[in-house]
Design an enzyme around this catalytic site. Structure first.
Site, PDB file in Angstrom:
ATOM      1  N   SER A  27       0.807  -1.229   0.000  1.00 53.67           N
ATOM      2  CA  SER A  27       0.000   0.000   0.000  1.00 53.67           C
ATOM      3  C   SER A  27       0.832   1.267   0.000  1.00 53.67           C
ATOM      4  O   SER A  27       0.301   2.350  -0.281  1.00 53.67           O
ATOM      5  CB  SER A  27      -0.949   0.005   1.197  1.00 53.67           C
ATOM      6  OG  SER A  27      -0.233  -0.147   2.414  1.00 53.67           O
ATOM      7  N   ASP A 301      -2.699   8.463   7.813  1.00 47.08           N
ATOM      8  CA  ASP A 301      -3.434   7.527   8.666  1.00 47.08           C
ATOM      9  C   ASP A 301      -2.411   6.801   9.531  1.00 47.08           C
ATOM     10  O   ASP A 301      -1.233   7.153   9.525  1.00 47.08           O
ATOM     11  CB  ASP A 301      -4.334   6.578   7.857  1.00 47.08           C
ATOM     12  CG  ASP A 301      -3.578   5.595   6.977  1.00 47.08           C
ATOM     13  OD1 ASP A 301      -2.371   5.401   7.172  1.00 47.08           O
ATOM     14  OD2 ASP A 301      -4.209   5.003   6.073  1.00 47.08           O
ATOM     15  N   HIS A 304       0.291   5.096   6.989  1.00 43.98           N
ATOM     16  CA  HIS A 304       0.836   5.700   5.768  1.00 43.98           C
ATOM     17  C   HIS A 304       1.192   7.181   5.949  1.00 43.98           C
ATOM     18  O   HIS A 304       0.393   7.947   6.503  1.00 43.98           O
ATOM     19  CB  HIS A 304      -0.193   5.566   4.641  1.00 43.98           C
ATOM     20  CG  HIS A 304      -0.614   4.151   4.409  1.00 43.98           C
ATOM     21  ND1 HIS A 304      -1.751   3.615   4.985  1.00 43.98           N
ATOM     22  CD2 HIS A 304      -0.041   3.152   3.690  1.00 43.98           C
ATOM     23  CE1 HIS A 304      -1.859   2.342   4.617  1.00 43.98           C
ATOM     24  NE2 HIS A 304      -0.837   2.043   3.841  1.00 43.98           N
TER      25      HIS A 304
END
Length: 326
Positions: A27, A301, A304
């Site tokens: 991600s 978040d 990340h």
């Protein structure tokens, strides 16, 4: 203003040494491949994307752009890199790069890549496709989910950490060899993040003070040191390949340890909601307390970095990539 725009467009057209950027992994690099998957690892909803072009959530785990976009932009390839699984993907984008990074295991990403090669041949012909693949820069991010989720959170303790990190490096090496086998010659392989200093792991393993989790960071450092050694081995054993180890661990750790020096004020919590555990579906428009000014936060978040943090960490990475590939 017109001259600046014209110059930028010219730069994007004229980059012949690296005509495309293609990303694999997790991600950290994903530009939206999870959107149509059956997965909890999704972020194609607000407040994700609030600072992206048009303020739209795209499936990037960020308030804005991710490293894949920023590196493609910095290398003069294109402004953003589309997700390969985006149903609106344009055939004209194939020759300048797409992103395969997602929640799909890397074996599935490689399967999609082989499908992509077929589509690319349909657009630019076989010779053209071979040229794109051999000249393009391939990004690979590995180890974050294996260390952060499988080993750290799920506590998969079938192996000790030394054995486990060696296995991860061996798997990563196999991926690189598979890419080499289909004509890839330029690869930038990312280190892990400082896993123990991500807000979620501070919460889970950092005690009452939410300190960086030393064991998680030591595991990441062990993996990274073994990965660096393997990169050297691969450069020796794969003719005409150029494989570069990208240190993402230390530039991000520097921001976390010295936030004020880079204009941040918060590095132990993220902007979204309470900033302690929220990521993916837990970071949504109904969760309260999301910050008003993400530029003050190292993390968007709990896993990340924010776009601004990514831009800062991308600067030394870009210098290294330009030195090695341009």
């Amino acid at each position: 203003m017109y001259r600046i725009v014209a110059s930028r467009k010219r730069q994007l057209r004229e980059n012949e040494k690296v005509p495309a950027l293609i990303a694999f992994g997790d991600s950290i690099l994903d530009t939206g491949n999870n959107n149509n998957l059956i997965s909890l690892a999704k972020c194609n909803f607000p407040p994700y994307g609030k600072d992206f072009i048009g303020g739209k959530p795209t499936g990037r785990f960020s308030d804005g752009k991710v490293l894949t976009d920023l590196l493609a932009e910095g290398l003069g390839i294109k402004e953003t890199v589309p997700a390969y699984l985006d149903p609106n993907l344009q055939s004209k984008d194939l020759a300048t790069g797409v992103c395969f990074a997602s929640a799909i295991p890397i074996s599935g990403q490689l399967k999609n890549f082989k499908e992509y090669i077929g589509k690319l041949k349909g657009v630019v012909g076989e010779e053209g496709a071979n040229k794109v693949i051999s000249k393009s820069l391939f990004l690979l991010s590995a180890g974050n989910n294996d260390l952060g989720i499988n080993y750290s959170v799920l506590r998969v303790k079938k192996y000790d950490i030394s054995t486990y990190t060696s296995m991860l490096v061996s798997w990563t090496s196999t991926i690189i060899k598979d890419l080499y086998g289909v004509g890839v010659r330029k690869i930038a392989i990312f280190s892990t993040t400082p896993v123990g200093c991500l807000p979620i792991f501070r919460t889970l393993h950092g005690g009452l003070m939410r300190s960086c989790a030393d064991d998680d960071n030591k595991a990441a450092e062990l993996f990274n040191s073994k990965l660096l050694a393997e990169v050297k081995n691969l450069n020796s054993s794969l003719p005409q390949a150029k494989i570069v180890y990208v240190d993402f661990y230390n530039p991000l750790l520097y921001l976390i340890s010295n936030p004020v020096k880079s204009g941040f004020s918060v590095s132990d919590r993220s902007c979204c909601s309470t900033g302690t555990v929220e990521t993916a579906i837990l970071c949504n428009k109904k969760t309260p307390f999301t910050c008003a000014n993400v530029s003050k936060f190292v993390f968007w978040d709990s896993v990340h970095p924010s776009e601004r943090a990514c831009r800062i960490t991308a600067a030394p990475i870009l210098q290294d990539l330009k030195k090695n590939f341009l």
